[in-house]
Design an enzyme around this catalytic site. Structure first.
Site, PDB file in Angstrom:
ATOM      1  N   ASP A   1       0.871  -1.190   0.000  1.00 10.40           N
ATOM      2  CA  ASP A   1       0.000   0.000   0.000  1.00 10.40           C
ATOM      3  C   ASP A   1       0.898   1.228   0.000  1.00 10.40           C
ATOM      4  O   ASP A   1       2.050   1.151   0.441  1.00 10.40           O
ATOM      5  CB  ASP A   1      -0.907   0.009   1.249  1.00 10.40           C
ATOM      6  CG  ASP A   1      -2.179   0.830   1.063  1.00 10.40           C
ATOM      7  OD1 ASP A   1      -2.070   2.063   0.923  1.00 10.40           O
ATOM      8  OD2 ASP A   1      -3.272   0.246   1.034  1.00 10.40           O
TER       9      ASP A   1
ATOM     10  N   ASN B   1      -5.926  -4.742  -6.193  1.00 11.84           N
ATOM     11  CA  ASN B   1      -7.066  -4.200  -5.442  1.00 11.84           C
ATOM     12  C   ASN B   1      -7.004  -2.686  -5.255  1.00 11.84           C
ATOM     13  O   ASN B   1      -8.044  -2.037  -5.180  1.00 11.84           O
ATOM     14  CB  ASN B   1      -7.111  -4.899  -4.071  1.00 11.84           C
ATOM     15  CG  ASN B   1      -7.989  -4.175  -3.079  1.00 11.84           C
ATOM     16  OD1 ASN B   1      -9.216  -4.299  -3.105  1.00 11.84           O
ATOM     17  ND2 ASN B   1      -7.377  -3.359  -2.212  1.00 11.84           N
TER      18      ASN B   1
ATOM     19  N   TYR C   1     -14.095   7.217 -13.013  1.00  9.13           N
ATOM     20  CA  TYR C   1     -14.128   5.968 -12.240  1.00  9.13           C
ATOM     21  C   TYR C   1     -14.749   4.850 -13.077  1.00  9.13           C
ATOM     22  O   TYR C   1     -14.201   3.741 -13.169  1.00  9.13           O
ATOM     23  CB  TYR C   1     -14.910   6.172 -10.933  1.00  9.13           C
ATOM     24  CG  TYR C   1     -14.861   4.970 -10.007  1.00  9.13           C
ATOM     25  CD1 TYR C   1     -13.766   4.774  -9.162  1.00  9.13           C
ATOM     26  CD2 TYR C   1     -15.885   4.026  -9.990  1.00  9.13           C
ATOM     27  CE1 TYR C   1     -13.705   3.668  -8.322  1.00  9.13           C
ATOM     28  CE2 TYR C   1     -15.836   2.919  -9.149  1.00  9.13           C
ATOM     29  CZ  TYR C   1     -14.746   2.750  -8.313  1.00  9.13           C
ATOM     30  OH  TYR C   1     -14.684   1.654  -7.482  1.00  9.13           O
TER      31      TYR C   1
ATOM     32  N   LYS D   1     -12.875   1.421 -14.406  1.00  6.69           N
ATOM     33  CA  LYS D   1     -13.308   0.075 -14.010  1.00  6.69           C
ATOM     34  C   LYS D   1     -13.776  -0.733 -15.216  1.00  6.69           C
ATOM     35  O   LYS D   1     -13.626  -1.959 -15.250  1.00  6.69           O
ATOM     36  CB  LYS D   1     -14.400   0.171 -12.940  1.00  6.69           C
ATOM     37  CG  LYS D   1     -13.895   0.759 -11.613  1.00  6.69           C
ATOM     38  CD  LYS D   1     -12.774  -0.080 -11.024  1.00  6.69           C
ATOM     39  CE  LYS D   1     -12.308   0.420  -9.674  1.00  6.69           C
ATOM     40  NZ  LYS D   1     -11.236  -0.412  -9.100  1.00  6.69           N
TER      41      LYS D   1
ATOM     42  N   ILE E   1     -19.820  -1.548  -0.887  1.00  5.63           N
ATOM     43  CA  ILE E   1     -19.362  -2.324   0.269  1.00  5.63           C
ATOM     44  C   ILE E   1     -18.925  -1.343   1.357  1.00  5.63           C
ATOM     45  O   ILE E   1     -18.308  -0.302   1.057  1.00  5.63           O
ATOM     46  CB  ILE E   1     -18.158  -3.224  -0.109  1.00  5.63           C
ATOM     47  CG1 ILE E   1     -18.391  -3.982  -1.431  1.00  5.63           C
ATOM     48  CG2 ILE E   1     -17.837  -4.190   1.034  1.00  5.63           C
ATOM     49  CD1 ILE E   1     -19.520  -4.959  -1.445  1.00  5.63           C
TER      50      ILE E   1
ATOM     51  N   THR F   1     -16.699   0.163   3.378  1.00  4.37           N
ATOM     52  CA  THR F   1     -15.246   0.321   3.551  1.00  4.37           C
ATOM     53  C   THR F   1     -14.960   1.806   3.747  1.00  4.37           C
ATOM     54  O   THR F   1     -15.832   2.648   3.500  1.00  4.37           O
ATOM     55  CB  THR F   1     -14.469  -0.145   2.300  1.00  4.37           C
ATOM     56  OG1 THR F   1     -14.776   0.748   1.227  1.00  4.37           O
ATOM     57  CG2 THR F   1     -14.785  -1.573   1.904  1.00  4.37           C
TER      58      THR F   1
HETATM   59  N1  LIG Z   1     -15.998  -0.314  -1.435  1.00  5.90           N
HETATM   60  C1  LIG Z   1     -16.763  -0.442  -2.521  1.00  5.90           C
HETATM   61  O1  LIG Z   1     -17.974  -0.224  -2.471  1.00  5.90           O
HETATM   62  C2  LIG Z   1     -16.169  -0.873  -3.830  1.00  5.90           C
HETATM   63  C3  LIG Z   1     -17.070  -1.247  -4.840  1.00  5.90           C
HETATM   64  C4  LIG Z   1     -16.556  -1.657  -6.059  1.00  5.90           C
HETATM   65  C5  LIG Z   1     -15.189  -1.699  -6.264  1.00  5.90           C
HETATM   66  N2  LIG Z   1     -14.349  -1.321  -5.268  1.00  5.90           N
HETATM   67  C6  LIG Z   1     -12.910  -1.370  -5.553  1.00  5.90           C
HETATM   68  O2  LIG Z   1     -12.277  -2.214  -4.621  1.00  5.90           O
HETATM   69  C7  LIG Z   1     -10.954  -1.744  -4.365  1.00  5.90           C
HETATM   70  C8  LIG Z   1     -10.760  -1.531  -2.874  1.00  5.90           C
HETATM   71  O3  LIG Z   1     -11.721  -0.578  -2.448  1.00  5.90           O
HETATM   72  P1  LIG Z   1     -11.943  -0.200  -0.904  1.00  5.90           P
HETATM   73  O4  LIG Z   1     -13.380   0.124  -0.777  1.00  5.90           O
HETATM   74  O5  LIG Z   1     -11.332  -1.201  -0.019  1.00  5.90           O
HETATM   75  O6  LIG Z   1     -11.121   1.184  -0.853  1.00  5.90           O
HETATM   76  P2  LIG Z   1     -10.424   1.911   0.413  1.00  5.90           P
HETATM   77  O7  LIG Z   1     -10.291   3.336   0.009  1.00  5.90           O
HETATM   78  O8  LIG Z   1     -11.190   1.602   1.642  1.00  5.90           O
HETATM   79  O9  LIG Z   1      -8.973   1.235   0.441  1.00  5.90           O
HETATM   80  C9  LIG Z   1      -8.152   1.357  -0.694  1.00  5.90           C
HETATM   81  C10 LIG Z   1      -6.710   1.152  -0.325  1.00  5.90           C
HETATM   82  O10 LIG Z   1      -5.936   1.370  -1.532  1.00  5.90           O
HETATM   83  C11 LIG Z   1      -4.838   2.190  -1.197  1.00  5.90           C
HETATM   84  N3  LIG Z   1      -4.386   2.932  -2.376  1.00  5.90           N
HETATM   85  C12 LIG Z   1      -4.996   3.948  -3.003  1.00  5.90           C
HETATM   86  N4  LIG Z   1      -4.237   4.404  -4.006  1.00  5.90           N
HETATM   87  C13 LIG Z   1      -3.101   3.659  -4.006  1.00  5.90           C
HETATM   88  C14 LIG Z   1      -1.925   3.640  -4.792  1.00  5.90           C
HETATM   89  N5  LIG Z   1      -1.737   4.528  -5.784  1.00  5.90           N
HETATM   90  N6  LIG Z   1      -0.986   2.713  -4.523  1.00  5.90           N
HETATM   91  C15 LIG Z   1      -1.158   1.830  -3.518  1.00  5.90           C
HETATM   92  N7  LIG Z   1      -2.237   1.818  -2.721  1.00  5.90           N
HETATM   93  C16 LIG Z   1      -3.202   2.722  -2.963  1.00  5.90           C
HETATM   94  C17 LIG Z   1      -5.327   3.097  -0.086  1.00  5.90           C
HETATM   95  O11 LIG Z   1      -4.232   3.633   0.646  1.00  5.90           O
HETATM   96  C18 LIG Z   1      -6.194   2.150   0.721  1.00  5.90           C
HETATM   97  O12 LIG Z   1      -5.457   1.469   1.697  1.00  5.90           O
HETATM   98  C19 LIG Z   1     -10.783  -0.468  -5.203  1.00  5.90           C
HETATM   99  O13 LIG Z   1     -10.177  -0.784  -6.421  1.00  5.90           O
HETATM  100  C20 LIG Z   1     -12.228  -0.033  -5.414  1.00  5.90           C
HETATM  101  O14 LIG Z   1     -12.356   0.771  -6.564  1.00  5.90           O
HETATM  102  C21 LIG Z   1     -14.802  -0.917  -4.052  1.00  5.90           C
END
Ligand SMILES: NC(=O)c1ccc[n+]([C@@H]2O[C@H](COP(=O)([O-])OP(=O)(O)OC[C@H]3O[C@@H](n4cnc5c(N)ncnc54)[C@H](O)[C@@H]3O)[C@@H](O)[C@H]2O)c1
Length: 254
Positions: free
Chosen positions: A38, A90, A155, A159, A188, A190
């Site tokens: 990360d 991720n 976004y 995706k 989700i 988060t």
């Molecule tokens: N939470 C949702 O509803 C949801 C839905 C669909 C898709 N997603 C996708 O799932 C993945 C995880 O989402 P989440 O909800 O856990 O997000 P989050 O923001 O809670 O966590 C994301 C993590 O990625 C890290 N990050 C961001 N940019 C970075 C970079 N350039 N290099 C390394 N690390 C980096 C952040 O520091 C953080 O720890 C993402 O790709 C998001 O787009 C999430």
């Protein structure tokens, strides 16, 4: 060690919180050695907690938009654990509400550089290590890689790009024994979603509207996405490649 991914080595990006942290915990719980990466150093504590619980894990600072960081992260996984079998792309960022008529190119590029370039770089730099013995790549796309909402063009485009990049890699790498699949979560619970709602003027109304858009009438929890990733990482999904695994409480079924 027993487990559904026992003996395998995984690299999970964006593992300091949210879906990445839960995925790292689940993979380690099922017997994998996991390198959490990360750009946020908070990932170190997640790795230490996995080790304290009896799992195998380490942490490496890593910006997925940086080629140099990718070289170092893949090398760290191989040095620490001897090989690489599983890559979970991720890490990703949400955007604030961006109107296409005023959207800056800078904002567009910032989102694409992490959400899409980051996945390309993961494939590009982890590919050679995965090809040594074959492996499984899981790319986090979204329901918003399949259907759109207003004011999220970058976004959605990022995706959607991940969805087809996944299929391109799947057909190219099938002869190498590397499977590549995408996961498409609904909303989700988060930090990403909590922060977006908090930043919005009408966060509570938005939350209710988003929940109502899921036939199951709730947000998902990280465990429900991590379980899908573990399935795709394990040999249980050995005939799946180029697939879109939707985990969305029915959002896209309507
Ligand atoms: N939470 C949702 O509803 C949801 C839905 C669909 C898709 N997603 C996708 O799932 C993945 C995880 O989402 P989440 O909800 O856990 O997000 P989050 O923001 O809670 O966590 C994301 C993590 O990625 C890290 N990050 C961001 N940019 C970075 C970079 N350039 N290099 C390394 N690390 C980096 C952040 O520091 C953080 O720890 C993402 O790709 C998001 O787009 C999430």
């Amino acid at each position: 060690m027993a487990g559904r991914v026992a003996g395998k080595v995984a690299l999970v990006t964006g593992a300091a919180m949210g879906l990445g942290a839960e995925t790292a915990r689940r993979l380690a719980g099922e017997g994998a050695a996991v390198l959490l990466t990360d750009r946020d150093p908070a990932g170190e504590a997640v790795a230490l907690a996995i080790v304290a619980a009896g799992g195998q894990a380490a942490f490496c600072l890593h910006d997925v938009a940086s080629e140099g960081d990718w070289t170092a992260a893949v090398a760290a996984a191989v040095e620490l654990f001897g090989k690489l079998d599983i890559l979970v792309n991720n890490a990703g960022i949400a955007s604030s509400s961006l109107d296409l008529m005023t959207h800056s190119l800078e904002d567009w590029r910032r989102i694409l550089s992490i959400n899409l370039d980051g996945v390309f770089l993961g494939l590009r730099y982890a590919g050679p290590a995965l090809a040594v013995q074959g492996g499984s790549v899981i790319n986090l796309s979204s329901i918003l890689g399949k259907v759109a909402i207003p004011n999220a063009a970058a976004y959605c485009a990022s995706k959607g790009g991940v969805l087809l990049l996944t299929k391109a890699a799947a057909v190219e790498w099938a002869p190498l024994g590397i499977r590549v699949n995408s996961v498409h979560p609904g909303f989700i619970d988060t930090p990403m979603v909590a922060n977006a709602l908090q930043a919005s003027e009408n966060g509570n109304e938005m939350r209710d509207a988003l929940i109502a858009a899921h036939p199951m009438a709730r947000f998902g929890v990280p465990r429900e996405i991590a379980d899908a990733v573990v399935f795709l990482a394990s040999d249980e999904s050995s005939f799946m490649t180029g697939a879109e695994l939707v985990v969305d409480g029915g959002y896209t079924a309507q």
